[in-house]
Design an enzyme around this catalytic site. Structure first.
Site, PDB file in Angstrom:
ATOM      1  N   MET A  90     -15.453   3.658   7.233  1.00 18.16           N
ATOM      2  CA  MET A  90     -15.987   3.204   5.940  1.00 18.16           C
ATOM      3  C   MET A  90     -15.713   4.232   4.841  1.00 18.16           C
ATOM      4  O   MET A  90     -16.632   4.843   4.288  1.00 18.16           O
ATOM      5  CB  MET A  90     -17.488   2.916   6.089  1.00 18.16           C
ATOM      6  CG  MET A  90     -17.812   1.897   7.175  1.00 18.16           C
ATOM      7  SD  MET A  90     -16.885   0.350   7.049  1.00 18.16           S
ATOM      8  CE  MET A  90     -17.956  -0.557   5.958  1.00 18.16           C
ATOM      9  N   ARG A  91     -14.433   4.395   4.542  1.00 17.62           N
ATOM     10  CA  ARG A  91     -14.034   5.331   3.496  1.00 17.62           C
ATOM     11  C   ARG A  91     -12.976   4.684   2.620  1.00 17.62           C
ATOM     12  O   ARG A  91     -12.109   3.945   3.114  1.00 17.62           O
ATOM     13  CB  ARG A  91     -13.386   6.585   4.122  1.00 17.62           C
ATOM     14  CG  ARG A  91     -14.308   7.446   4.918  1.00 17.62           C
ATOM     15  CD  ARG A  91     -15.114   8.373   4.067  1.00 17.62           C
ATOM     16  NE  ARG A  91     -14.330   9.154   3.123  1.00 17.62           N
ATOM     17  CZ  ARG A  91     -14.859   9.928   2.179  1.00 17.62           C
ATOM     18  NH1 ARG A  91     -16.164  10.009   2.049  1.00 17.62           N
ATOM     19  NH2 ARG A  91     -14.082  10.595   1.352  1.00 17.62           N
ATOM     20  N   ASN A 107      -5.985  -1.871   9.575  1.00 13.94           N
ATOM     21  CA  ASN A 107      -7.430  -1.958   9.329  1.00 13.94           C
ATOM     22  C   ASN A 107      -7.905  -3.339   9.751  1.00 13.94           C
ATOM     23  O   ASN A 107      -7.127  -4.291   9.753  1.00 13.94           O
ATOM     24  CB  ASN A 107      -7.713  -1.755   7.831  1.00 13.94           C
ATOM     25  CG  ASN A 107      -9.203  -1.814   7.514  1.00 13.94           C
ATOM     26  OD1 ASN A 107     -10.023  -1.242   8.232  1.00 13.94           O
ATOM     27  ND2 ASN A 107      -9.565  -2.506   6.444  1.00 13.94           N
ATOM     28  N   HIS A 109     -10.836  -6.081   8.572  1.00 17.12           N
ATOM     29  CA  HIS A 109     -11.812  -6.351   7.501  1.00 17.12           C
ATOM     30  C   HIS A 109     -12.505  -7.673   7.833  1.00 17.12           C
ATOM     31  O   HIS A 109     -11.836  -8.661   8.153  1.00 17.12           O
ATOM     32  CB  HIS A 109     -11.098  -6.444   6.151  1.00 17.12           C
ATOM     33  CG  HIS A 109     -12.043  -6.659   5.019  1.00 17.12           C
ATOM     34  ND1 HIS A 109     -12.819  -5.640   4.501  1.00 17.12           N
ATOM     35  CD2 HIS A 109     -12.378  -7.769   4.325  1.00 17.12           C
ATOM     36  CE1 HIS A 109     -13.575  -6.122   3.535  1.00 17.12           C
ATOM     37  NE2 HIS A 109     -13.335  -7.412   3.403  1.00 17.12           N
ATOM     38  N   THR A 141      -2.605  -0.737   2.478  1.00 17.65           N
ATOM     39  CA  THR A 141      -1.850  -0.339   1.292  1.00 17.65           C
ATOM     40  C   THR A 141      -2.845   0.275   0.301  1.00 17.65           C
ATOM     41  O   THR A 141      -4.057   0.252   0.543  1.00 17.65           O
ATOM     42  CB  THR A 141      -1.134  -1.542   0.649  1.00 17.65           C
ATOM     43  OG1 THR A 141      -2.108  -2.561   0.404  1.00 17.65           O
ATOM     44  CG2 THR A 141      -0.047  -2.093   1.552  1.00 17.65           C
TER      45      THR A 141
END
Ligand code: GAR
Length: 204
Positions: A90-91, A107, A109, A141
């Site tokens: 969570m960055r 990732n 999501h 990206t």
């Protein structure tokens, strides 16, 4: 043999699903390390129990995003990463960091991107009144929660659903598509053409 480095911030259930799939299906890859930005991330214990090296780069102790990302990058590269997997990490990442891992950072999501980027995706879905919700594995990206999609999973939004019930039902699907997507990368079957992912068929 590809080296995978997984980044987590908390529970790490997606990391766990990837580790279990890799072990069960004997991918030509190994988890070189699990790295957390939080010292108390629950997922670290699972990684250690599986003999996976772990590291903590505590984001709280850095004055800037740039300083944190620089140390994180050095740590990841120290493990010889071919692929970086963000699993509930969570960055918000800086552009140079993202650029350094272009085409080799994934990732997951919890929404059907491009719908509902950012936080509280289940709440966003309920408020929008959509009948279908889902999760997306995508290449990372510079623009947050954008980037070429690899795989998506879908669930129906049912009457009476809450953020919690959606999150629970979706997580089961996340645990299916994330290992599949990582495996496709490991098998060199993902190509980005004109900003879109093409999945190469296997030749049997
Ligand atoms: C997962 O639902 C993942 O999709 C989400 O955080 C959860 C982490 O769970 N990621 C994001 O919201 C990223 N923007 P886990 O730690 O058990 O894998």
């Amino acid at each position: 043999m590809k080296n995978i480095v997984i980044l987590i911030s908390g529970r790490g259930s997606n990391m766990e699903a990837i580790v279990r799939a890799l072990e069960a299906e004997r991918w030509p890859a190994r988890i070189a390390a699990v790295i957390s930005n939080k010292p108390d991330a629950k997922g670290l214990a699972f990684a250690q129990a599986h003999g996976i090296p772990t590291a903590v780069v505590p984001s709280k102790e850095f004055a800037s995003r740039e300083a944190f990302d620089a140390v994180l990058q050095r740590t990841i590269d120290g493990y010889g990463a071919d692929l970086v997997v963000l699993a509930g990490f969570m960055r918000i990442l800086t552009a140079p960091f993202v650029e350094h891992y272009a085409g080799r950072m994934l990732n997951i999501h919890p929404s059907l991107l491009p719908l509902f980027p950012g936080l509280h995706t289940h709440r966003q879905a309920l408020e929008a009144g959509v009948l279908e919700h889902g999760a997306t594995v995508h290449f990372v990206t510079a623009e947050l929660d954008h980037g070429p999609a690899v795989l998506q999973a879908r669930i129906n939004v049912l009457p009476g659903d809450t953020e919690t019930s959606l999150a629970e039902r979706l997580l089961e699907k996340e645990h299916l598509i994330y290992p599949q997507a990582v495996r496709l990368f490991v098998e060199d079957r993902l190509n980005i053409v004109d900003g879109e992912v093409r999945i190469a068929e296997t030749i049997s």
